[in-house]
Design an enzyme around this catalytic site. Structure first.
Site, PDB file in Angstrom:
ATOM      1  N   LYS A 156      -4.669 -11.467  -2.986  1.00  0.00           N
ATOM      2  CA  LYS A 156      -5.079 -10.076  -3.064  1.00  0.00           C
ATOM      3  C   LYS A 156      -5.469  -9.527  -4.517  1.00  0.00           C
ATOM      4  CE  LYS A 156      -2.712  -5.600  -1.793  1.00  0.00           C
ATOM      5  NZ  LYS A 156      -1.540  -5.369  -0.980  1.00  0.00           N
ATOM      6  N   SER A 168      -2.265  -1.960   2.948  1.00  0.00           N
ATOM      7  CA  SER A 168      -3.520  -2.099   1.993  1.00  0.00           C
ATOM      8  C   SER A 168      -3.802  -3.480   1.498  1.00  0.00           C
ATOM      9  CB  SER A 168      -2.789  -1.661   0.688  1.00  0.00           C
ATOM     10  OG  SER A 168      -1.588  -2.630   0.026  1.00  0.00           O
ATOM     11  N   SER A 195       2.186  -3.089   3.694  1.00  0.00           N
ATOM     12  CA  SER A 195       0.961  -3.590   3.490  1.00  0.00           C
ATOM     13  C   SER A 195       0.492  -5.102   3.659  1.00  0.00           C
ATOM     14  CB  SER A 195       0.565  -3.225   1.963  1.00  0.00           C
ATOM     15  OG  SER A 195       0.283  -2.035   1.641  1.00  0.00           O
TER      16      SER A 195
HETATM   17  N1  GLN Z   1       0.926   2.364   3.232  1.00  0.00           N
HETATM   18  C1  GLN Z   1       1.904   2.529   2.440  1.00  0.00           C
HETATM   19  C2  GLN Z   1       1.558   3.136   1.062  1.00  0.00           C
HETATM   20  O1  GLN Z   1       0.412   3.572   1.027  1.00  0.00           O
HETATM   21  C3  GLN Z   1       2.257   1.027   2.151  1.00  0.00           C
HETATM   22  C4  GLN Z   1       1.465   0.488   0.915  1.00  0.00           C
HETATM   23  C5  GLN Z   1       1.951  -0.817   0.615  1.00  0.00           C
HETATM   24  O2  GLN Z   1       2.837  -1.460   1.331  1.00  0.00           O
HETATM   25  N2  GLN Z   1       1.509  -1.301  -0.472  1.00  0.00           N
HETATM   26  O3  GLN Z   1       2.394   3.255   0.386  1.00  0.00           O
END
Ligand code: GLN
Length: 495
Positions: A76, A151, A175
């Site tokens: 990532k 994400s 994410s």
């Molecule tokens: N969707 C969640 C957020 O926007 C989780 C994001 C993540 O785990 N990085 O915070």
């Protein structure tokens, strides 16, 4: 070689060590295929320019712990990678090439794994769909008009589309598990503290945790063996002894001794799509038929998970992202004085969602609101953690759907941030309470003419990762699940 790219790492490693497969050729084939199809998927934000084979000697001593090694992988875009663009999906970091590797990337490279490139993501890991990326969204290989989930969108889609056997992601509130579920691969979020966070661009430091996307649980266990080491550079790293996750994951489970908890609030047809619920129910039946005791659990404070999570993470992100001031990173700021220059670089550099969270976080931390929001959210976090430890007195593992729905269309939820936040309904409690979780594919559901993957989530108490991986790998056997890529990928591979 190409037909091998749909297989799993641990199977191939067996052939690599017996000399049947040349690992340098495998790495080259993977890299070429990943680049060839990325125009359709938009999963990579940067490529390692070393196209030639690394020419590495094989180094697999039979008596040491088996690890993820001699394999290509992707990371990532928020892991620092020496000499390779690291932007966290943001314009504000465009052009940044770190001078060092994140600790877990360094461990992977030491084991002769080729880092092919960096994967697309929601900016600073804020999002559930991959659409908040400065590079545009990754596409879901099962239906290119749909999101890959976020994400860690590019990592999930890349593993499903046979661009990589394993990809690194991070999971602050889901994410890894959500995109894994949307793309039909295994997404593992280890317990906070089991992998070093050194070299990860911070979003919410008390929840951020690295983890993996793979095509089976054993590959995730292999990757843990490579990556989980003590790290003096991360004071929150809690690894004290070497654990052989791979060997542990292969041990049999005595299903008739396993107590499986099902949270009734997460099996609510009002909240969960019918097909997702039906597949989850079927997986629970499989566990029951194998002998597991199924115990219903009441999580009466479940509705507070999302509000608590979004207050805490916004607060932490507003502080973490204060460092992007245009001095070291980003375009040359415009303006006559310091304030104007800050305003200029931060307004241009950050996307809408990131700005929303910084504002929210600044608000909940401001004097006068600190107690009303931030402290109450923290108290709720404590309550959630206590509730979870009580539940784990009654059960060994909790199961629920990973996401209330299958992958949705690109743009479908883009204008409704709260609808997007609700995608994390079943995942954030794991992060808030310091647990570990795996999203396991458990079937497909029809949605507007497409057949899309669904998943079940397995959750164990913190530092019970060996047990979690063992349950998941044995569940794969029980449910006879085996990774198969989308048909258009299989065709391209000639598999
Ligand atoms: N969707 C969640 C957020 O926007 C989780 C994001 C993540 O785990 N990085 O915070």
């Amino acid at each position: 070689m190409r037909e091998l790219l749909a297989r799993t790492a641990h199977e191939l490693l067996a052939d690599v060590s017996s000399g049947e497969i040349d690992h340098n050729e495998l790495q080259e084939a993977q890299y070429a295929f990943a680049r060839e199809i990325d125009g359709e998927l938009n999963n990579f934000t940067a490529w390692d320019e070393v196209v030639e084979s690394q020419g590495w000697d094989l180094d697999l001593s039979p008596d040491r712990m088996q690890t993820f090694s001699h394999m290509p992988f992707a990371a990532k875009d928020l892991f620092a990678t020496k000499g390779l663009s690291t932007t966290s999906g943001s314009n504000i970091l465009k052009g940044y090439e770190p001078s060092f590797d994140a600790s877990i990337v360094a461990h992977l490279r030491q084991e002769k794994n080729h880092l092919m490139g960096k994967t697309n993501m929601d900016e600073f890991a804020m999002g559930s769909s991959g659409e908040n990326s400065a590079y545009g969204p990754s596409r879901n290989p099962w239906d290119l008009a749909r999101v890959a989930g976020g994400s860690s969108s590019g990592s999930a889609s890349a593993v499903a589309a046979c661009q990589s056997f394993m990809a690194l992601g991070t999971d602050t509130g889901g994410s890894i598990r959500i995109p894994a579920s949307f793309c039909g691969v295994v997404g593992y979020r280890p317990t906070y503290g089991l992998l070093s966070r050194y070299g990860m661009v911070a979003y919410s430091s008390s929840c951020d945790q690295a983890g993996t996307f793979t095509r089976c649980t054993l590959d995730a266990a292999l990757a843990m063996n490579t990556m989980s080491h003590p790290d003096p550079l991360d004071s929150t790293c809690r690894v004290t002894e070497r654990i052989d996750y791979y060997a542990d994951a292969r041990k049999p489970i005595h299903w008739n001794k396993l107590r499986v908890g099902v949270i009734s609030q997460f099996m609510d047809p009002e909240r969960v799509d019918n097909a997702v619920l039906a597949n989850c129910q079927r997986s629970i039946d499989i566990l029951r038929e194998a002998g597991a005791e199924i115990i219903e659990l009441d999580f009466s404070i479940a509705q507070y998970c999302i509000p608590a999570y979004y207050v805490i993470t916004a607060a932490e992100c507003s502080s973490n992202l204060a460092r992007y001031d245009g001095v070291r990173f980003g375009d040359e700021p415009q303006g006559d004085d310091l304030l104007e220059r800050y305003l200029d670089v931060r307004s241009r550099g950050f996307g809408e969602e990131v700005k929303r969270r910084i504002l929210l976080g600044t608000y909940v931390l401001s004097s006068g609101y600190f107690d009303a929001y931030y402290n109450r959210a923290r108290a709720m976090r404590g309550e959630i953690a206590r509730t979870m430890s009580e539940m784990f007195r009654k059960v060994d593992v909790i199961v629920c759907p990973t996401s209330p729905n299958v992958a949705f269309g690109i743009g479908e939820k883009a204008d409704d941030p709260v609808a997007m936040y609700m995608s994390d309904l079943f995942t954030v409690f794991v992060n808030l309470a310091g647990l570990c979780g795996v999203s396991m594919p458990n079937g497909f559901a029809d949605s507007d003419g497409s057949s899309l993957p669904t998943s079940i989530q397995f959750v164990c108490p913190g530092f019970h990762d060996s047990l979690l991986l063992r349950i998941c790998s044995q569940f794969e056997e029980l449910s006879a699940w085996r990774f198969t890529p989308p048909a258009w990928i299989t065709e391209k591979l000639g598999a």
